[in-house]
Design an enzyme around this catalytic site. Structure first.
Site: not given
Ligand code: DGL
Length: 215
Positions: A7-8, A39-40, A70-72, A176-178
């Site tokens: 993930d990011s 990343y988003g 990471c969904n992104t 988003c996994t965050h």
């Molecule tokens: N955790 C990531 C996701 O699932 C990315 C969050 C990010 O870096 O903006 O999308």
């Protein structure tokens, strides 16, 4: 077997912990891109350039599968990445289908990064599984960084969630996994009004299938 998780940022740790607890006999190798998180709000091309060397490193470390936690990245780049790497890549995507199946009000909310919400894949998921639902997309553009920096502003979360709860959303998708790190706070805010959906069980199902094929 070695399982790569990427993930990011800190979203990867929540998924890696889940996998390692569920599969203690396997070795989980986690890589984050702390230099470039979040990343988003970047472009897919830019992110592709960041991700390729990290996946390369995971492949060279002997990972037999990489969980793209990471969904992104998954919603924007999974096809390009699958074309580039030989090992299976498990994608993480907003859980639109189960949300559309479970909603009673017909209104669901998807919390995700701007780039996930802009992706073709996300639009396809909505069009395919939720065309009879109203899909709300609250502005979560600063959540990943807030969580990454451990500076969670609960009143901001309350404001965003109240908007969709007041609009009738009874399912909230964490795309988003965050956001997995704040699921208890969100559950508290949504108590008795909406259910929060997260992707870990779906990731595990896909991962077990891949591991069984590779055993
Ligand atoms: N955790 C990531 C996701 O699932 C990315 C969050 C990010 O870096 O903006 O999308």
């Amino acid at each position: 077997m070695k399982i790569g998780v990427f993930d990011s940022g800190v979203g990867g740790l929540s998924v890696a912990n889940f996998i390692q607890r569920a599969l203690p006999e396997h070795e989980v190798i986690l890589r984050e891109d702390k230099a470039h998180v979040p990343y988003g709000t970047r472009t897919p091309q830019e992110i592709f350039g960041f991700v390729v060397p990290i996946f390369q490193e995971l492949a060279e470390a002997g990972c037999q599968v990489i969980v793209v936690a990471c969904n992104t990245v998954s919603t924007n780049l999974i096809e390009q990445l699958r074309a580039r790497f030989d090992i299976p890549l498990i994608a993480t995507e907003p859980m639109i289908k189960p949300a559309a199946e479970r909603t009673v009000t017909g209104i669901i909310a998807v919390c995700a990064t701007p780039l996930t919400l802009q992706s073709q894949r996300y639009h396809w998921l909505k069009q395919t599984y939720a065309k009879d639902c109203t899909v709300l997309e609250p502005d979560c553009s600063d959540w990943a960084l807030m969580i990454q920096n451990n500076q969670v502003d609960i009143s901001k979360l309350e404001t965003r969630l109240s908007e969709v709860l007041d609009a009738g959303a009874d399912i909230i998708v964490l795309g988003c996994t965050h956001y997995h790190w704040i699921d208890e706070i969100l559950q508290d805010i949504a108590r008795n009004r909406a259910v929060i959906i997260e992707p870990e069980a779906s990731i595990m199902r896909q991962l077990k299938r891949v591991l069984a094929q590779r055993a």
